[in-house]
Structures are given as C-alpha cells and as structure tokens.
Design an enzyme around this catalytic site. Structure first.
Site, PDB file in Angstrom:
ATOM      1  N   GLU A 222       0.813  -1.213   0.000  1.00  0.00           N
ATOM      2  CA  GLU A 222       0.000   0.000   0.000  1.00  0.00           C
ATOM      3  C   GLU A 222       0.847   1.264   0.000  1.00  0.00           C
ATOM      4  O   GLU A 222       0.513   2.242  -0.683  1.00  0.00           O
ATOM      5  CB  GLU A 222      -0.929   0.003   1.215  1.00  0.00           C
ATOM      6  N   ASP A 243      -7.820   2.138   7.182  1.00  0.00           N
ATOM      7  CA  ASP A 243      -6.501   2.771   7.219  1.00  0.00           C
ATOM      8  C   ASP A 243      -6.599   3.998   8.118  1.00  0.00           C
ATOM      9  O   ASP A 243      -7.685   4.439   8.486  1.00  0.00           O
ATOM     10  CB  ASP A 243      -6.062   3.153   5.799  1.00  0.00           C
TER      11      ASP A 243
END
Length: 351
Positions: A222, A243
């Site tokens: 990511e 997140d």
C-alpha cells in the site's frame, strides 16, 4: 451498542505487529505472523503472488461479496550507496520526509539474513565540527546511516555483507501509556491490521454468520501505491479500506473516534456507502468524524484506479503525526472496531 471488551488485547497485538520489520518489499515475516494468527482461528487463508494474504469467511449470500483491507507494509528505506566513509546513503520507501527519521535507530537487513543496527544521522551532525549543522538540508545527500560495527571504509562495510539494495527498517519505539495512548511508528497501518484481526476473532468467538461472504485482504504494497488493487473477486460489491485517519490543521479527525473519509487525493468515496457508515455509527452510539485527507490515497482508491466496478469506502482510527512519530488512543481503536463489527453484519447498500 456492542461493547469492546478486549482493547488491551488489541494494543498488545499492535505491539507485536509493529515490532516485526516490514518495509514495503520485505514483508514475508509479518505476513507469516498474520497467517498463523488467522490459521489458529480456523480461518481459510491464501497468499497472492504479490505476497499479500487473503482471509475468507463464508456468508449467507455467496453471489455478492464484501472485501475489507488493511495493509501491513510500512515506510522504510533501502541502501542506495555504500559510502567511502563507511556509512550508508539511503533511498526512501514510501511517502515521507528525511527530517522525520533524523536520529532514529534502524536495522540493516542483508540478503544473507544478517542484521546490523545503526542510527540515521546528518553527515554534518557534530556542532563542534560543522558550522552549519543546524542549517543543512535534511535530504538524501546529507543524511546517512552510522553502522554499529567496526568499519572504516566501504570495503569494511561490504565485508559485513551489506550492499546496495539491502532493506533498512526503523525502530518503532512503541509505548503503551497508562491513560490509553499508543505511541509508535507504523501505526499506519498496523493499528488497523490489529483491529481487523480482532474483528475476525470476535466473529469466530461469537459464532456470527455474516450476511455476505466477506474477504479480508492484508495487503503488503500500500505504501507504494498498489497493495489492494488485485485479487478482488468478481462477486465483490463493497470494498472498505481500513486505514489511518489523518490529523492536522483543518482536519476533523481526532484520536478518540473513528474517522470516515469522504474524499482524498483520489476524489470522493462512494456517497451511499459513506451515508450507510454514518447511519450505523449514529444508530449504535459510535463516535465518528467525517473528514477529507488532501494528500492521501488508500487501497480502495487503488482498486478503483485499477478498473474494478465496486462501491468503495475508507475508515480508520485517527492517527496523529502520520508518517512520523505516530500516536492514537484506545478510544479510537474501540470506535473503529465497533463500526466494523456492525458494518460486516449490515445489509448492503442499494445501488
């Protein structure tokens, strides 16, 4: 509201996760840790070719799926150059600035499996030698790794087995305070990974049958932009990235609630899914904040960019000082997990 009885367990899990070095590109050990954790719960898992991990819990409806994702890769660096002065020049992995790692302890991971400790410093650190010690720019040219070994030149360093391309990880320096704060590097996004693992454990312990088959992707790229842009089943309708919520001037996000992102650098998140998450929070007395992250992109936005026809969203615990010396509070962990708990049991939005 459903209670969250195991926040101390979540914090200890965060401590374990951040203590496993995993800069993007070198995540095998932490993926193995997560895999073993999930296998102990009798959850089916598989690895993708990128090295990420996918856990699947079957639901009542099998032709419509959900996917939740959190990433286990972190910021880090690589050895760019073995310098003549026996120090190392770095090349950064992920989006952060050199000033955020000045003075940090680190580990150099050689391709042969050896590890050496060191400290990231300005070349011009000593005020007794360098007149401009406080003025020189914190950049790749001026910053270097001082290795904790008896080395005097580049040849000495190479004899240790250190070479260009070796990964460098940063000491997380995790601390759990008595009043509920968690201070550490890499809370982005290992706090969210811990929350998802605890959510899965809770589903199994409470023998919950989910309404839809649900996949949990623990992505490992990511921080470099493409962790969650693959391995999405054709049946997947809703894709929720978990997140960090970014804090700072002009932001609503704090360390005590769950942050629901309405827009980031990739554009707005799905409006109906956002409203659904807000309704769930309000119906269950979950503290939340709506926010925009101006310089941010998630695995959900990476999936959209890859062409997947999905409903995408982003939530997470509020994290102060992102990509530096991060901090959150157990209240934010609680609220995030509770929203996810109700979300995975809710009906999908109508499209």
């Amino acid at each position: 509201m459903s209670t969250y009885p195991k926040v101390n367990e979540t914090k200890e899990l965060i401590k374990e996760l951040v203590s496993i070095p995993s800069p993007s590109g070198n995540t095998a050990k932490v993926i193995q840790f997560v895999e073993e954790y999930l296998n102990s719960l009798n959850v089916d898992t598989k690895r993708n070719r990128k090295g990420g991990l996918i856990a699947t819990i079957p639901g009542k409806v099998e032709n419509e799926h959900r996917m939740l994702t959190a990433h286990v890769d972190t910021l880090g660096a690589m050895v760019k150059e073995v310098k003549k002065n026996a120090r190392l020049r770095l090349d950064l992995i992920g989006g952060f600035r050199y000033n955020s790692i000045e003075g940090e302890y680190c580990e150099i991971h050689t391709t042969t499996g050896k590890k050496y400790t060191g400290t990231i410093l300005m070349h011009q650190t000593s005020v007794h030698v360098y007149k401009n010690a406080g003025e020189a720019e914190r950049n790749q040219k001026n910053m270097e790794v001082r290795i904790d070994a008896k080395v005097k030149n580049a040849d000495d360093v190479r004899e240790l087995g250190i070479e260009v391309g070796d990964f460098v990880s940063f000491n997380p320096r995790i601390e759990l305070t008595e009043n509920g704060f968690i201070k550490s590097r890499h809370l982005d996004d290992k706090a969210s990974v811990a929350i998802l693992l605890q959510l899965i454990k809770r589903i199994k312990e409470e023998s919950i049958t989910l309404p839809y088959t649900t996949h949990f992707l623990i992505s490992n790229n990511e921080e470099i932009g493409y962790g969650g842009n693959s391995n999405i089943t054709p049946e997947t309708v809703e894709y929720l990235a978990v997140d960090m919520g970014a804090m700072g001037d002009g932001q609503s996000t704090d360390e005590y609630t769950v942050s629901i992102c309405v827009k980031d650098a990739s554009g707005p998140y799905h409006y109906e899914l956002r409203k659904h998450l807000v309704r769930l929070a309000e119906e269950n007395n979950i503290g939340y904040k709506l926010d925009i992250y101006p310089y941010y992109g998630s695995d959900a936005s990476a999936a959209i960019r890859s062409g997947y026809d999905i409903v995408h969203g982003l939530i997470g615990p509020g994290i102060d000082s992102s990509h530096a010396f991060e901090r959150t509070h157990e209240d934010s962990l609680k609220e995030t997990e509770n929203l996810l708990y109700h979300y995975v049991q809710s009906k999908m939005i109508s499209i």
